[in-house]
Design a protein around this motif. Structure first.
Motif, short mmCIF file in Angstrom:
data_model
loop_
_atom_site.label_atom_id
_atom_site.label_comp_id
_atom_site.label_asym_id
_atom_site.label_seq_id
_atom_site.Cartn_x
_atom_site.Cartn_y
_atom_site.Cartn_z
N ALA A 100 0.83 -1.21 0.00
CA ALA A 100 0.00 0.00 0.00
C ALA A 100 0.87 1.26 0.00
CB ALA A 100 -0.95 -0.01 1.19
N LEU A 101 1.92 1.25 0.82
CA LEU A 101 2.83 2.40 0.84
C LEU A 101 3.56 2.55 -0.50
CD1 LEU A 101 4.24 2.32 4.46
CD2 LEU A 101 3.27 4.32 3.32
N SER A 102 3.93 1.44 -1.09
CA SER A 102 4.60 1.50 -2.40
C SER A 102 3.66 2.05 -3.47
CB SER A 102 5.09 0.11 -2.81
OG SER A 102 6.11 -0.33 -1.94
N THR A 103 2.38 1.69 -3.41
CA THR A 103 1.39 2.20 -4.36
C THR A 103 1.23 3.71 -4.18
OG1 THR A 103 0.23 0.08 -4.35
CG2 THR A 103 -0.98 1.97 -5.19
N LEU A 104 1.14 4.16 -2.93
CA LEU A 104 1.03 5.59 -2.65
C LEU A 104 2.29 6.32 -3.10
CD1 LEU A 104 -0.53 7.97 -1.41
CD2 LEU A 104 0.44 7.31 0.82
N GLU B 111 5.14 9.93 -6.98
CA GLU B 111 6.21 10.13 -7.97
C GLU B 111 5.64 10.35 -9.36
OE1 GLU B 111 9.55 7.56 -5.51
OE2 GLU B 111 8.45 6.58 -7.13
N GLN B 112 4.55 9.66 -9.68
CA GLN B 112 3.92 9.86 -10.98
C GLN B 112 3.37 11.28 -11.10
OE1 GLN B 112 1.10 6.67 -11.71
NE2 GLN B 112 2.60 5.20 -10.92
N TYR B 113 2.77 11.78 -10.02
CA TYR B 113 2.25 13.15 -10.05
C TYR B 113 3.36 14.15 -10.37
CZ TYR B 113 -2.67 12.89 -8.58
OH TYR B 113 -4.04 12.70 -8.54
N CYS C 143 -1.53 13.82 -0.18
CA CYS C 143 -1.00 12.45 -0.12
C CYS C 143 0.38 12.39 0.52
CB CYS C 143 -0.98 11.84 -1.52
SG CYS C 143 -2.64 11.43 -2.13
N THR C 144 1.15 13.46 0.42
CA THR C 144 2.45 13.50 1.08
C THR C 144 2.27 13.50 2.60
OG1 THR C 144 3.49 14.64 -0.78
CG2 THR C 144 4.59 14.84 1.37
N GLN C 145 1.31 14.28 3.10
CA GLN C 145 1.03 14.27 4.54
C GLN C 145 0.51 12.90 4.96
OE1 GLN C 145 1.62 16.43 7.25
NE2 GLN C 145 1.16 14.42 8.09
N LEU C 146 -0.36 12.33 4.16
CA LEU C 146 -0.89 10.99 4.47
C LEU C 146 0.24 9.96 4.49
CD1 LEU C 146 -3.13 8.94 4.91
CD2 LEU C 146 -3.49 8.92 2.43
N TYR C 147 1.13 10.05 3.54
CA TYR C 147 2.29 9.16 3.49
C TYR C 147 3.07 9.24 4.81
CZ TYR C 147 6.97 7.51 2.34
OH TYR C 147 8.20 6.87 2.37
N VAL D 173 0.31 13.44 13.32
CA VAL D 173 -0.71 14.12 12.52
C VAL D 173 -1.75 13.08 12.14
CG1 VAL D 173 -1.20 15.39 10.39
CG2 VAL D 173 0.96 15.77 11.60
N LYS D 174 -2.95 13.26 12.66
CA LYS D 174 -4.05 12.33 12.40
C LYS D 174 -4.47 12.37 10.94
CE LYS D 174 -5.08 11.60 16.89
NZ LYS D 174 -4.26 10.60 17.48
N THR D 175 -5.24 11.37 10.53
CA THR D 175 -5.79 11.33 9.17
C THR D 175 -6.69 12.54 8.96
OG1 THR D 175 -5.81 8.92 9.34
CG2 THR D 175 -7.03 9.90 7.52
N GLN D 176 -6.47 13.23 7.84
CA GLN D 176 -7.25 14.41 7.48
C GLN D 176 -8.39 13.99 6.55
OE1 GLN D 176 -5.93 17.54 8.75
NE2 GLN D 176 -4.73 16.01 9.86
N SER D 177 -9.27 14.92 6.23
CA SER D 177 -10.33 14.67 5.25
C SER D 177 -10.07 15.56 4.03
CB SER D 177 -11.71 15.01 5.82
OG SER D 177 -12.07 14.08 6.80
N TYR D 178 -10.04 14.94 2.85
CA TYR D 178 -9.83 15.70 1.62
C TYR D 178 -11.15 16.33 1.20
CZ TYR D 178 -8.53 17.15 -3.01
OH TYR D 178 -8.30 17.92 -4.12
#
Length: 189
Positions: free
Chosen positions: A18-22, A27-29, A52-56, A71-76
């Motif tokens: 999952a981390l590799s996918t993120l 990197e694709q972005y 996604c960087t913060q989520l990572y 840093v807790k999970t945020q809402s997009y």
């Protein structure tokens, strides 16, 4: 409190995937942003990458410690409206690009959508069987954010006629809608 040892081997493999996918998506972005022409799409890509960087960082911290992240999970919060354009407009047949110079915002937004869909799937699969309750919750809570970002890209594509939405005839839609009925009588306990 969970400790660092509250992981099974399966958790390690799934979280790593999952981390590799993120990571791949982030990197694709970076590559996409070099070629995006539309400022609206560029702003969206930059918002997605920042979120996604913060989520990572949140996932990596919890993966390493097994504890609640700093840093807790945020809402997009997407910035597109929910208006979908229905119907099909004729367009030229598509062919794969033969040069990087041929990549356009239609291609790039499609790549963004694909990346977000892959990440949503990876996070879902990981959350289903994660033994560490903190990391499981982070992955589970992050799936709606991936969905929201992907939906935002879909709406962008739709309004720019990159993603057309055909509709069935009214009679066919009603046939589908009426093909299920509620359960009658007493509900099982």
């Amino acid at each position: 409190m969970p400790s660092q040892q509250d992981y099974g081997g399966h958790d390690m493999f799934d979280a790593h995937e999952a981390l590799s996918t993120l990571t791949g998506g982030l990197e694709q972005y970076l590559l996409y942003e070099q070629h995006i022409q539309d400022q609206e799409l560029m702003a969206m890509a930059q918002r997605h990458r920042a979120f996604c960087t913060q989520l990572y960082n949140t996932i990596v911290e919890t993966f390493k410690t097994g504890q609640d992240p700093t840093v807790k999970t945020q809402s997009y919060e997407m910035q597109q409206n929910n208006n979908v354009v229905y119907g099909m407009q004729p367009s030229a047949p598509k062919t794969p690009s033969q040069s990087v110079n041929e990549l356009n915002d239609e291609c790039l937004s499609g790549f963004m959508l694909g990346s977000l869909k892959s990440t949503a799937s990876a996070f879902t699969m990981t959350a289903l069987e994660m033994t560490n309750p903190v990391l499981r919750r982070i992955f589970a809570d992050s799936v709606p954010n991936m969905i929201e970002m992907a939906y935002e890209v879909f709406l962008y594509q739709n309004k720019n006629q990159y993603y057309q939405v055909p509709q069935l005839q009214q009679q066919d839609m009603q046939t589908f809608q009426n093909s299920f009925a509620p359960v009658q009588g007493q509900m099982p306990h």
